[in-house]
Design a protein around this motif. Structure first.
Motif, PDB file in Angstrom:
ATOM      1  N   GLN A   8       0.856  -1.183   0.000  1.00 18.26           N
ATOM      2  CA  GLN A   8       0.000   0.000   0.000  1.00 18.26           C
ATOM      3  C   GLN A   8       0.894   1.236   0.000  1.00 18.26           C
ATOM      4  O   GLN A   8       1.666   1.463   0.926  1.00 18.26           O
ATOM      5  CB  GLN A   8      -0.919   0.003   1.217  1.00 18.26           C
ATOM      6  N   VAL A   9       0.798   2.013  -1.064  1.00 19.50           N
ATOM      7  CA  VAL A   9       1.625   3.198  -1.239  1.00 19.50           C
ATOM      8  C   VAL A   9       0.718   4.419  -1.291  1.00 19.50           C
ATOM      9  O   VAL A   9      -0.286   4.420  -1.991  1.00 19.50           O
ATOM     10  CB  VAL A   9       2.463   3.093  -2.534  1.00 19.50           C
ATOM     11  N   ARG A  10       1.083   5.439  -0.542  1.00 24.32           N
ATOM     12  CA  ARG A  10       0.297   6.670  -0.501  1.00 24.32           C
ATOM     13  C   ARG A  10       0.953   7.722  -1.379  1.00 24.32           C
ATOM     14  O   ARG A  10       2.152   7.964  -1.291  1.00 24.32           O
ATOM     15  CB  ARG A  10       0.217   7.187   0.929  1.00 24.32           C
ATOM     16  N   SER A  11       0.161   8.360  -2.207  1.00 22.52           N
ATOM     17  CA  SER A  11       0.646   9.477  -3.018  1.00 22.52           C
ATOM     18  C   SER A  11       0.560  10.748  -2.190  1.00 22.52           C
ATOM     19  O   SER A  11      -0.487  11.048  -1.607  1.00 22.52           O
ATOM     20  CB  SER A  11      -0.189   9.618  -4.285  1.00 22.52           C
ATOM     21  N   LEU A  12       1.649  11.486  -2.140  1.00 23.02           N
ATOM     22  CA  LEU A  12       1.680  12.733  -1.378  1.00 23.02           C
ATOM     23  C   LEU A  12       1.023  13.844  -2.185  1.00 23.02           C
ATOM     24  O   LEU A  12       1.272  13.982  -3.380  1.00 23.02           O
ATOM     25  CB  LEU A  12       3.123  13.121  -1.063  1.00 23.02           C
ATOM     26  N   ASP A  13       0.189  14.631  -1.519  1.00 21.42           N
ATOM     27  CA  ASP A  13      -0.367  15.838  -2.118  1.00 21.42           C
ATOM     28  C   ASP A  13       0.143  17.024  -1.300  1.00 21.42           C
ATOM     29  O   ASP A  13       0.894  16.848  -0.342  1.00 21.42           O
ATOM     30  CB  ASP A  13      -1.894  15.789  -2.174  1.00 21.42           C
ATOM     31  N   ALA A  14      -0.255  18.226  -1.688  1.00 25.77           N
ATOM     32  CA  ALA A  14       0.269  19.427  -1.030  1.00 25.77           C
ATOM     33  C   ALA A  14      -0.013  19.418   0.473  1.00 25.77           C
ATOM     34  O   ALA A  14       0.871  19.719   1.284  1.00 25.77           O
ATOM     35  CB  ALA A  14      -0.316  20.674  -1.682  1.00 25.77           C
ATOM     36  N   ARG A  15      -1.217  19.052   0.863  1.00 28.03           N
ATOM     37  CA  ARG A  15      -1.576  19.077   2.283  1.00 28.03           C
ATOM     38  C   ARG A  15      -0.805  18.019   3.070  1.00 28.03           C
ATOM     39  O   ARG A  15      -0.234  18.306   4.120  1.00 28.03           O
ATOM     40  CB  ARG A  15      -3.087  18.863   2.456  1.00 28.03           C
ATOM     41  N   SER A  16      -0.789  16.791   2.575  1.00 30.44           N
ATOM     42  CA  SER A  16      -0.105  15.730   3.318  1.00 30.44           C
ATOM     43  C   SER A  16       1.402  15.967   3.352  1.00 30.44           C
ATOM     44  O   SER A  16       2.057  15.669   4.352  1.00 30.44           O
ATOM     45  CB  SER A  16      -0.436  14.355   2.733  1.00 30.44           C
ATOM     46  N   GLN A  86       2.821   1.363   3.502  1.00 29.49           N
ATOM     47  CA  GLN A  86       4.143   0.758   3.394  1.00 29.49           C
ATOM     48  C   GLN A  86       5.112   1.621   2.597  1.00 29.49           C
ATOM     49  O   GLN A  86       6.323   1.422   2.659  1.00 29.49           O
ATOM     50  CB  GLN A  86       4.036  -0.616   2.738  1.00 29.49           C
ATOM     51  N   GLY A  87       4.608   2.561   1.833  1.00 27.88           N
ATOM     52  CA  GLY A  87       5.480   3.413   1.028  1.00 27.88           C
ATOM     53  C   GLY A  87       4.805   4.719   0.680  1.00 27.88           C
ATOM     54  O   GLY A  87       3.606   4.898   0.899  1.00 27.88           O
ATOM     55  N   LEU A  88       5.601   5.630   0.152  1.00 22.81           N
ATOM     56  CA  LEU A  88       5.114   6.940  -0.259  1.00 22.81           C
ATOM     57  C   LEU A  88       5.514   7.195  -1.701  1.00 22.81           C
ATOM     58  O   LEU A  88       6.589   6.774  -2.132  1.00 22.81           O
ATOM     59  CB  LEU A  88       5.710   8.038   0.629  1.00 22.81           C
ATOM     60  N   ARG A  89       4.661   7.887  -2.413  1.00 23.64           N
ATOM     61  CA  ARG A  89       4.940   8.254  -3.805  1.00 23.64           C
ATOM     62  C   ARG A  89       4.980   9.779  -3.877  1.00 23.64           C
ATOM     63  O   ARG A  89       4.035  10.451  -3.478  1.00 23.64           O
ATOM     64  CB  ARG A  89       3.854   7.702  -4.728  1.00 23.64           C
ATOM     65  N   PHE A  90       6.080  10.299  -4.391  1.00 27.50           N
ATOM     66  CA  PHE A  90       6.275  11.740  -4.502  1.00 27.50           C
ATOM     67  C   PHE A  90       5.952  12.175  -5.928  1.00 27.50           C
ATOM     68  O   PHE A  90       6.432  11.584  -6.889  1.00 27.50           O
ATOM     69  CB  PHE A  90       7.732  12.093  -4.162  1.00 27.50           C
ATOM     70  N   ASP A  91       5.161  13.220  -6.069  1.00 28.25           N
ATOM     71  CA  ASP A  91       4.811  13.783  -7.380  1.00 28.25           C
ATOM     72  C   ASP A  91       5.682  15.008  -7.613  1.00 28.25           C
ATOM     73  O   ASP A  91       5.605  15.986  -6.864  1.00 28.25           O
ATOM     74  CB  ASP A  91       3.328  14.166  -7.389  1.00 28.25           C
ATOM     75  N   GLU A  92       6.521  14.965  -8.642  1.00 26.05           N
ATOM     76  CA  GLU A  92       7.441  16.075  -8.887  1.00 26.05           C
ATOM     77  C   GLU A  92       6.721  17.385  -9.166  1.00 26.05           C
ATOM     78  O   GLU A  92       7.320  18.455  -9.091  1.00 26.05           O
ATOM     79  CB  GLU A  92       8.447  15.749  -9.997  1.00 26.05           C
ATOM     80  N   ALA A  93       5.418  17.340  -9.454  1.00 29.93           N
ATOM     81  CA  ALA A  93       4.649  18.579  -9.649  1.00 29.93           C
ATOM     82  C   ALA A  93       4.635  19.419  -8.369  1.00 29.93           C
ATOM     83  O   ALA A  93       4.454  20.644  -8.430  1.00 29.93           O
ATOM     84  CB  ALA A  93       3.225  18.251 -10.089  1.00 29.93           C
ATOM     85  N   LEU A  94       4.854  18.790  -7.221  1.00 23.48           N
ATOM     86  CA  LEU A  94       4.901  19.529  -5.954  1.00 23.48           C
ATOM     87  C   LEU A  94       6.053  20.529  -5.934  1.00 23.48           C
ATOM     88  O   LEU A  94       6.000  21.543  -5.247  1.00 23.48           O
ATOM     89  CB  LEU A  94       5.009  18.562  -4.775  1.00 23.48           C
ATOM     90  N   ALA A 105       8.359  22.738   1.247  1.00 22.18           N
ATOM     91  CA  ALA A 105       8.158  21.444   1.901  1.00 22.18           C
ATOM     92  C   ALA A 105       8.639  20.312   0.997  1.00 22.18           C
ATOM     93  O   ALA A 105       9.253  19.346   1.469  1.00 22.18           O
ATOM     94  CB  ALA A 105       6.678  21.261   2.250  1.00 22.18           C
ATOM     95  N   ALA A 106       8.389  20.433  -0.308  1.00 20.22           N
ATOM     96  CA  ALA A 106       8.829  19.410  -1.258  1.00 20.22           C
ATOM     97  C   ALA A 106      10.353  19.338  -1.284  1.00 20.22           C
ATOM     98  O   ALA A 106      10.944  18.244  -1.260  1.00 20.22           O
ATOM     99  CB  ALA A 106       8.281  19.700  -2.656  1.00 20.22           C
ATOM    100  N   ASP A 107      11.006  20.479  -1.310  1.00 20.78           N
ATOM    101  CA  ASP A 107      12.461  20.523  -1.320  1.00 20.78           C
ATOM    102  C   ASP A 107      13.033  19.939  -0.026  1.00 20.78           C
ATOM    103  O   ASP A 107      13.979  19.144  -0.048  1.00 20.78           O
ATOM    104  CB  ASP A 107      12.922  21.973  -1.514  1.00 20.78           C
ATOM    105  N   MET A 108      12.457  20.320   1.104  1.00 25.36           N
ATOM    106  CA  MET A 108      12.915  19.794   2.395  1.00 25.36           C
ATOM    107  C   MET A 108      12.733  18.276   2.453  1.00 25.36           C
ATOM    108  O   MET A 108      13.615  17.544   2.897  1.00 25.36           O
ATOM    109  CB  MET A 108      12.135  20.460   3.532  1.00 25.36           C
TER     110      MET A 108
END
Length: 194
Positions: A8-16, A86-94, A105-108
């Protein structure tokens, strides 16, 4: 159930992302993902932090849906936490979001991931001698420099990830004496050449 479940992988959005992008929160989440459920006090001892700090940041992680109670572990007032994904997915659009706080936050987040990966490797190198000979024969620290287009780079990354995924289904059982969590880091990025 047919075959093993995909992790189960969660996609990160701006809020999360804003809720996660803090070094201690990222350390806490990793500790729960890779070490299993724990209390704030156990995590504080493991990470060299105060239990007040770990409690606060665990509650923040829970607010953003990264961790939750593990009620089957607790006794009395003891509160156990577990990772939700179990994992996180980062969207480079952030990285190009209109909100400068999201970009920051994305850079950090990315810099903290790079720091953690470097620490993982350094810890292995420092503790390598304490591992059995079998493990000392199978570790890897290699690099390659290729001349690729962005399209070929994307294809290579996709193929590496697909290959890694094929090994999830082949994992040994927990009661196998030779099982260890094996960390794989992949990096692909262009470099400036003279």
């Amino acid at each position: 159930m047919d075959g093993p479940q995909a992790p189960q992988v969660r996609s990160l959005d701006a809020r999360s992302l804003r809720g996660l992008a803090h070094p201690l929160r990222m350390q806490l989440l990793d500790a729960l993902r890779f070490g299993g459920p724990a209390t704030a006090s156990q995590l504080a001892e493991k990470l060299g932090e105060s239990s007040g700090a770990t409690s606060y940041h665990l509650r923040q992680l829970a607010t953003h849906g990264f961790v939750e109670d593990a009620p089957d572990r607790g006794k009395g007032r003891e509160r156990w936490w577990k990772a939700v994904h179990q994992g996180l997915r980062f969207d480079e659009a952030l990285l190009s979001d209109a909100d400068p706080a999201v970009r920051g936050a994305a850079d950090m987040y990315l810099h903290q991931i790079a720091t953690t990966q470097t620490q993982d490797l350094s810890t292995w190198l420092g503790n390598r001698a304490s591992w059995p000979a079998e493990w000392n024969r199978v570790w890897d620290m290699s690099s390659a420099t290729l001349r690729l287009t962005p399209e070929l780079t994307h294809e290579l990354i996709e193929k590496m990830h697909a290959l890694i995924d094929t090994y999830r289904d082949r994992a040994a059982t927990e009661d196998d004496a030779d099982v260890a969590q094996v960390r794989l880091h992949t990096h692909a990025f262009p470099i400036v050449t003279d």
